[in-house]
Scaffold this motif. Structure first.
Motif, PDB file in Angstrom:
ATOM      1  N   ILE A  99       0.843  -1.199   0.000  1.00 31.45           N
ATOM      2  CA  ILE A  99       0.000   0.000   0.000  1.00 31.45           C
ATOM      3  C   ILE A  99       0.872   1.240   0.000  1.00 31.45           C
ATOM      4  CG2 ILE A  99      -1.942  -1.106   1.170  1.00 31.45           C
ATOM      5  CD1 ILE A  99      -0.999   0.314   3.774  1.00 31.45           C
ATOM      6  N   THR A 100       0.316   2.319  -0.517  1.00 30.69           N
ATOM      7  CA  THR A 100       1.011   3.608  -0.468  1.00 30.69           C
ATOM      8  C   THR A 100      -0.015   4.732  -0.539  1.00 30.69           C
ATOM      9  OG1 THR A 100       2.655   5.057  -1.504  1.00 30.69           O
ATOM     10  CG2 THR A 100       1.442   3.571  -2.966  1.00 30.69           C
ATOM     11  N   VAL A 101       0.131   5.696   0.329  1.00 31.82           N
ATOM     12  CA  VAL A 101      -0.690   6.902   0.278  1.00 31.82           C
ATOM     13  C   VAL A 101       0.101   8.033  -0.347  1.00 31.82           C
ATOM     14  CG1 VAL A 101      -1.793   8.705   1.694  1.00 31.82           C
ATOM     15  CG2 VAL A 101      -2.228   6.282   2.179  1.00 31.82           C
ATOM     16  N   ASP A 102       1.361   8.179   0.100  1.00 36.76           N
ATOM     17  CA  ASP A 102       2.146   9.332  -0.345  1.00 36.76           C
ATOM     18  C   ASP A 102       3.613   9.007  -0.604  1.00 36.76           C
ATOM     19  OD1 ASP A 102       2.913   8.910   2.270  1.00 36.76           O
ATOM     20  OD2 ASP A 102       1.768  10.603   3.041  1.00 36.76           O
ATOM     21  N   SER A 103       3.976   7.756  -0.618  1.00 36.30           N
ATOM     22  CA  SER A 103       5.329   7.254  -0.913  1.00 36.30           C
ATOM     23  C   SER A 103       6.319   7.463   0.228  1.00 36.30           C
ATOM     24  CB  SER A 103       5.902   7.863  -2.203  1.00 36.30           C
ATOM     25  OG  SER A 103       6.455   9.154  -1.980  1.00 36.30           O
ATOM     26  N   ASP A 104       5.855   7.982   1.374  1.00 37.14           N
ATOM     27  CA  ASP A 104       6.775   8.270   2.475  1.00 37.14           C
ATOM     28  C   ASP A 104       6.719   7.189   3.545  1.00 37.14           C
ATOM     29  OD1 ASP A 104       7.855  10.579   1.446  1.00 37.14           O
ATOM     30  OD2 ASP A 104       6.303  11.864   2.294  1.00 37.14           O
ATOM     31  N   THR A 105       7.862   6.548   3.795  1.00 40.92           N
ATOM     32  CA  THR A 105       7.956   5.494   4.802  1.00 40.92           C
ATOM     33  C   THR A 105       8.215   6.114   6.168  1.00 40.92           C
ATOM     34  OG1 THR A 105       8.769   3.858   3.228  1.00 40.92           O
ATOM     35  CG2 THR A 105       9.286   3.475   5.541  1.00 40.92           C
ATOM     36  N   SER A 106       7.338   5.817   7.125  1.00 42.67           N
ATOM     37  CA  SER A 106       7.429   6.400   8.456  1.00 42.67           C
ATOM     38  C   SER A 106       8.624   5.868   9.235  1.00 42.67           C
ATOM     39  CB  SER A 106       6.144   6.104   9.230  1.00 42.67           C
ATOM     40  OG  SER A 106       6.273   6.432  10.592  1.00 42.67           O
ATOM     41  N   THR A 107       9.021   6.646  10.234  1.00 47.52           N
ATOM     42  CA  THR A 107      10.067   6.224  11.171  1.00 47.52           C
ATOM     43  C   THR A 107       9.533   5.225  12.184  1.00 47.52           C
ATOM     44  OG1 THR A 107       9.477   8.051  12.662  1.00 47.52           O
ATOM     45  CG2 THR A 107      11.199   8.475  11.037  1.00 47.52           C
ATOM     46  N   SER A 108       8.205   5.071  12.241  1.00 43.17           N
ATOM     47  CA  SER A 108       7.576   4.376  13.363  1.00 43.17           C
ATOM     48  C   SER A 108       6.793   3.124  12.982  1.00 43.17           C
ATOM     49  CB  SER A 108       6.622   5.344  14.088  1.00 43.17           C
ATOM     50  OG  SER A 108       7.293   6.541  14.435  1.00 43.17           O
ATOM     51  N   ASP A 109       6.742   2.767  11.707  1.00 43.79           N
ATOM     52  CA  ASP A 109       5.903   1.654  11.263  1.00 43.79           C
ATOM     53  C   ASP A 109       6.160   0.393  12.082  1.00 43.79           C
ATOM     54  OD1 ASP A 109       4.668   3.085   9.211  1.00 43.79           O
ATOM     55  OD2 ASP A 109       6.242   2.610   7.776  1.00 43.79           O
ATOM     56  N   THR A 110       5.092  -0.155  12.637  1.00 43.56           N
ATOM     57  CA  THR A 110       5.188  -1.326  13.504  1.00 43.56           C
ATOM     58  C   THR A 110       3.971  -2.217  13.304  1.00 43.56           C
ATOM     59  OG1 THR A 110       6.406  -0.098  15.212  1.00 43.56           O
ATOM     60  CG2 THR A 110       5.256  -2.098  15.919  1.00 43.56           C
ATOM     61  N   ALA A 111       4.188  -3.509  13.138  1.00 45.77           N
ATOM     62  CA  ALA A 111       3.102  -4.490  13.136  1.00 45.77           C
ATOM     63  C   ALA A 111       3.501  -5.611  14.084  1.00 45.77           C
ATOM     64  CB  ALA A 111       2.856  -5.032  11.737  1.00 45.77           C
ATOM     65  N   LEU A 112       2.687  -5.819  15.105  1.00 44.20           N
ATOM     66  CA  LEU A 112       2.974  -6.836  16.111  1.00 44.20           C
ATOM     67  C   LEU A 112       1.842  -7.852  16.166  1.00 44.20           C
ATOM     68  CD1 LEU A 112       4.275  -4.514  18.982  1.00 44.20           C
ATOM     69  CD2 LEU A 112       5.664  -6.112  17.645  1.00 44.20           C
ATOM     70  N   LEU A 113       2.198  -9.124  16.311  1.00 41.06           N
ATOM     71  CA  LEU A 113       1.235 -10.221  16.396  1.00 41.06           C
ATOM     72  C   LEU A 113       1.451 -10.952  17.723  1.00 41.06           C
ATOM     73  CD1 LEU A 113      -0.850 -12.256  15.281  1.00 41.06           C
ATOM     74  CD2 LEU A 113       1.017 -13.316  13.974  1.00 41.06           C
ATOM     75  N   PHE A 114       0.390 -10.979  18.529  1.00 42.07           N
ATOM     76  CA  PHE A 114       0.462 -11.599  19.851  1.00 42.07           C
ATOM     77  C   PHE A 114      -0.435 -12.839  19.885  1.00 42.07           C
ATOM     78  CE2 PHE A 114       1.044  -7.021  20.375  1.00 42.07           C
ATOM     79  CZ  PHE A 114       2.178  -6.929  21.164  1.00 42.07           C
ATOM     80  N   ALA A 115       0.053 -13.925  20.473  1.00 42.78           N
ATOM     81  CA  ALA A 115      -0.721 -15.160  20.599  1.00 42.78           C
ATOM     82  C   ALA A 115      -0.758 -15.582  22.059  1.00 42.78           C
ATOM     83  CB  ALA A 115      -0.110 -16.266  19.745  1.00 42.78           C
ATOM     84  N   THR A 116      -1.944 -15.527  22.665  1.00 37.04           N
ATOM     85  CA  THR A 116      -2.064 -15.853  24.094  1.00 37.04           C
ATOM     86  C   THR A 116      -2.022 -17.356  24.356  1.00 37.04           C
ATOM     87  OG1 THR A 116      -4.501 -16.008  24.109  1.00 37.04           O
ATOM     88  CG2 THR A 116      -3.509 -13.808  24.423  1.00 37.04           C
ATOM     89  N   GLY A 117      -2.378 -18.168  23.349  1.00 38.81           N
ATOM     90  CA  GLY A 117      -2.360 -19.618  23.517  1.00 38.81           C
ATOM     91  C   GLY A 117      -3.526 -20.173  24.316  1.00 38.81           C
TER      92      GLY A 117
END
Length: 413
Positions: A226-244
């Protein structure tokens, strides 16, 4: 946070099930504005596994550095997210702020600091007043409950105009497990892993190493498409948590990425991440059009993606879309400048189902009226066939309007 909801916003939201082992609460800590919810605390039961992907920016935020370092442990007990301040480009103060934030949360939760995950979004270059968390954390811990995921998603919004949520329930070894995701993002969007934040939670018993393989695999066709404005943020984070927690209902522990019982979960994760990614594009700052760019016939998938991004990131293509102008010459331009193999005389271009160009020139049956009708639609597909090979790619973008300039012209005010 804008008061005008994007015209591309979903008309309804899914019912988000409870994820056993996950509780959350929100508060207004006064990080940037007074009286605005700006802190989210998510608490997870002991034994929760975690994985993640982050920006490839060479100027990452302090929270990104913190999370990267902690992923090696693979365990999580809490996630603290603030909006209004990105804690990026803040030097030693930024490092001290994440350490203080983690210390405040770990003491309140009763766990080790490396089990605390942090994410910040907002203005770059402003020191984060982490001491303000101390005034709200104890209350958040005591209030944490299985509440509204929609309200949770709202707590991390900045210039977003609507909350972004997605959910799937899938079969894991004969037991139903749930996957919920939330995200935020509207501008500075050209994730490269992956101002984009996304947090996903499941009750499935899946080992951190498997989670990491899954999220790394799924990000290519979702947040990195995906792209809105071609600018990659300093903060991009995707986390996946599994409680089990589904293990108590008979769900099998998955510790091998090749386990065939993982097939349904793998598909569900890809679907949730893509849905969240597309919500981000639909909330692109000032966006009025949602655009899918399909590239076919490239020499490789990698080449196809570079060409697709060249089209999707072109200000001239995006402004033509905003003006509902069927200017296919701008697509030709974007293909030609991508630096990838292309043959002018084999190139074909479609707007929707209307072929506008073929074999190096305007389509003999070209209809301006038909092409213009496509451009007036809210959702538009631009398709390009290079005629060179089997490489394909899809990316999603939006138009570029005057409102984008207005939003970003006074972002810090």
């Amino acid at each position: 946070m804008s008061t005008e909801i994007s015209p591309l916003a979903p008309k309804s939201y899914p019912d988000m099930p409870v994820i056993e082992g996950v509780r959350f609460a929100t508060a207004a800590a006064g990080i940037k504005y007074k009286g605005r919810t700006d802190v989210l605390l998510v608490l997870m039961d002991e034994g929760t596994e975690v994985a993640g992907v982050f920006t490839r920016s060479l100027c990452p935020s302090a929270p990104v550095d913190w999370c990267r370092a902690n992923l090696a442990h693979g365990k999580a007990r809490a996630l603290l997210v603030n909006s209004g301040n990105a804690n990026a480009f803040t030097g030693k103060k930024g490092k001290a702020a994440v350490e203080l934030s983690a210390e405040i949360v770990s003491k309140a939760v009763g766990c080790a600091a490396p089990e605390i995950y942090l994410a910040s979004t907002g203005v770059i270059g402003e020191p984060l007043p982490a001491e303000k968390f101390a005034g709200v954390i104890d209350g958040l811990v005591s209030q944490a409950a299985t509440g509204s995921w929609l309200e949770t998603a709202k707590a991390i919004m900045t210039t977003d105009t609507f909350p972004k949520v997605s959910t799937r329930t899938v079969d894991l070894g004969g037991v139903a497990v749930t996957l919920n995701g939330i995200a935020k993002g509207a501008g500075m969007i050209a994730p490269d892993m992956a101002t984009m934040l996304s947090f996903l939670f499941t009750d499935a018993p899946i080992a951190a190493s498997v989670l990491q393989a899954l999220v790394s695999e799924a990000v290519g066709g979702s947040f990195n498409a995906i792209t809105v404005d071609s600018d990659t943020s300093t903060s991009d984070t995707a986390l996946l948590f599994a409680t089990g927690k589904a293990a108590s209902r008979g769900a099998p522990m998955i510790s091998d990425i090749e386990d065939p019982r993982l097939a349904g979960f793998r598909v569900a994760l890809g679907d949730v991440m893509l849905e969240l990614a597309q919500h981000i594009v639909r909330d692109g700052e000032g966006a009025r059009k949602f655009v899918e760019v399909r590239v076919e016939g490239a020499t490789s998938d990698v080449s196809a993606k570079r060409i697709a991004l060249s089209i999707a990131n072109s200000p001239l293509v995006k402004t033509a879309i905003a003006g509902e102008d069927a200017n296919w010459g701008r697509v030709v331009m974007a293909v030609g400048k991508a630096g990838e193999p292309a043959d002018r005389d084999r190139l074909a271009i479609w707007f929707g189902d209307v072929r506008v160009a073929v074999e190096g020139e305007r389509d003999p049956g070209y209809s301006e009226a038909a092409a213009s009708a496509v451009m007036k639609q809210q959702d538009i597909v631009i398709r390009v066939n290079l005629g060179l090979g089997e490489g394909t790619s899809r990316v999603w973008t939006c138009d570029l309007t005057k409102a984008y300039v207005e939003i970003n012209g006074d972002y810090r005010s």
